[in-house]
Write an enzyme that holds these catalytic residues in place. Structure first.
Site, short mmCIF file in Angstrom:
data_model
loop_
_atom_site.label_atom_id
_atom_site.label_comp_id
_atom_site.label_asym_id
_atom_site.label_seq_id
_atom_site.Cartn_x
_atom_site.Cartn_y
_atom_site.Cartn_z
N ASP A 72 16.41 -30.37 -33.98
CA ASP A 72 15.72 -30.22 -35.28
C ASP A 72 16.03 -31.40 -36.18
OD1 ASP A 72 15.04 -27.69 -34.34
OD2 ASP A 72 16.74 -26.73 -35.36
C1 26A Z 1 11.08 -17.32 -33.24
N1 26A Z 1 12.38 -17.88 -32.97
C2 26A Z 1 13.01 -17.48 -31.75
C3 26A Z 1 12.95 -18.81 -33.85
C4 26A Z 1 14.24 -19.38 -33.67
C5 26A Z 1 14.65 -20.35 -34.58
N2 26A Z 1 13.91 -20.77 -35.61
C6 26A Z 1 12.70 -20.19 -35.74
N3 26A Z 1 12.23 -19.23 -34.90
N4 26A Z 1 15.23 -19.18 -32.76
C7 26A Z 1 16.23 -20.02 -33.10
N5 26A Z 1 15.89 -20.72 -34.20
C8 26A Z 1 16.66 -21.75 -34.91
O1 26A Z 1 16.77 -22.87 -34.10
C9 26A Z 1 17.81 -23.65 -34.65
C10 26A Z 1 18.34 -24.60 -33.61
O2 26A Z 1 17.37 -25.43 -33.15
C11 26A Z 1 18.08 -21.34 -35.22
O3 26A Z 1 18.14 -20.69 -36.47
C12 26A Z 1 18.85 -22.66 -35.17
O4 26A Z 1 19.28 -23.08 -36.44
#
Ligand code: 26A
Length: 358
Positions: free
Chosen positions: A313
């Site tokens: 990210d």
């Molecule tokens: C819909 N899902 C599964 C998600 C996520 C997500 N952010 C948005 N939607 N699942 C994990 N994360 C975020 O990814 C970041 C790491 O790349 C987590 O909150 C984490 O900070």
């Protein structure tokens, strides 16, 4: 430069609070909840007890998360304050207050849709083990986002003024209508639309939504496992990454005046950038570049790695922030790599403060 009223960048995604379990206890929880060591999933019924379980029984750290929100903070790291507005849906609770505070202190405008109680802000259980991270998310209020929020006067103004739009692929699990509205309007006005593939399960299970959005995307960012999942879902089997990148770059595009870039990161290995057409214009491959072009990543030693949560990210956000500053493609990739590395040296999806120069 942008004033408080006119952010350059609007990002949209699922605001989440990350609850991280330390790497010593990670393997125990991976086993208990049948999680893969390096993955990102939506919590199923069997995973639901994990949040109360880790809070009560594990050594946990709370950090601001949500993939696109992390990228918004990373873009903000290289831009003047209030250059980035972030849109997503939260509950009216402590988690929201925490996320808002972090955004505020890092210069990001929180343009949240706030759902009334009993809706709660989403959370992500982050199970660390070695250098891997397993993300298990309960979206809660995040998936209650409605397109009506985009027409709220302040939000509509941010959207009208911004020049760059960043959409988290994760948002496609529930928010394709809003994502399409943002992307279509931006693309028809000649603005730049960036989409992150976010996780292998997005191209795997949300391919229809992804294909609907893709024509309006100028820059697609993903990692090697997401690109491989796309290839599989698109009937390309186990095609080499270079081929997946060039195929995605060449797929149909609504704003044909701008080439599409596809950026594939590979952790500590080189980043690939494919373009639908090389040109001498800023922010794109040059005619003399190889397509895809390979950008080496400088390796960190084991003891420099705290955890890898959020590194991808921060890469994407750093790239985007540099792009909004008008930097060349090479500089944008370099900024992305730097922020990815800085993130790996922190606990959770964070960057060092006070800021280090990048
Ligand atoms: C819909 N899902 C599964 C998600 C996520 C997500 N952010 C948005 N939607 N699942 C994990 N994360 C975020 O990814 C970041 C790491 O790349 C987590 O909150 C984490 O900070």
């Amino acid at each position: 430069m942008s004033s408080p009223e006119t952010p350059l960048i609007v990002a949209i995604g699922n605001p989440l609070l990350d609850i991280q379990v330390n790497p010593q206890q990670g393997p125990e929880y991976l086993k208990k909840y049948e999680l893969k060591s390096n993955d990102a999933i939506l919590a199923e019924e069997k995973h639901m007890p994990i949040y109360d379980d880790i809070v009560a029984n594990a050594d946990v750290t709370y950090v601001a998360g949500g993939a696109a929100q992390n990228s918004a903070r990373a873009a903000s790291y290289v831009l003047p304050p209030k250059s980035v507005a972030y849109i997503g849906s939260v509950g009216d609770d402590d988690l929201k207050n925490t996320l808002e505070k972090v955004n505020e202190s890092e210069g990001v405008i929180s343009a949240y849709q706030v759902q009334p109680a009993p809706a709660r802000t989403g959370a992500c259980a982050v199970i660390l083990s070695g250098h891997d991270r397993s993300l298990c998310t309960t979206l809660r209020a995040a998936e209650m986002f409605t397109p009506s929020h985009l027409s709220e006067p302040q939000v509509a103004k941010y959207i009208a003024d911004a020049k760059f739009f960043y959409i988290g692929g994760f948002f496609l699990t529930h928010g394709v209508e809003s994502a399409l509205e943002v992307a279509k309007s931006a693309s028809s006005r000649g603005k730049t639309v960036v989409l992150n593939l976010s996780a292998p399960f997005i191209p795997q299970f949300f391919k229809v939504q992804l294909e609907e959005l893709l024509p309006h995307v100028d820059i697609l960012i993903g990692n090697e496992s997401e690109a491989a999942a796309y290839a599989e879902a698109a009937g390309m089997g186990s095609a080499p990454l270079t081929q997946v990148a060039t195929t995605l770059a060449a797929s149909s595009k609504s704003n044909a005046s701008r080439p599409r870039l596809v950026i594939i990161t590979q952790g500590a290995d080189s980043t690939l950038v494919a373009s639908s057409s090389a040109s001498a214009s800023a922010g794109n491959l040059k005619p003399e570049d190889e397509n895809p072009k390979t950008y080496p990543v400088s390796k960190l030693s084991d003891d420099q790695i705290v955890d890898t949560n959020g590194a991808g990210d921060m890469f994407a956000g750093g790239f985007l922030g540099a792009l909004a500053l008008g930097k060349s493609l090479d500089e944008c990739i370099e900024t992305g790599h730097k922020l990815g590395q800085l993130c790996v040296g922190q606990v959770g999806p964070k960057l060092p403060y006070p800021k280090v120069s990048v």
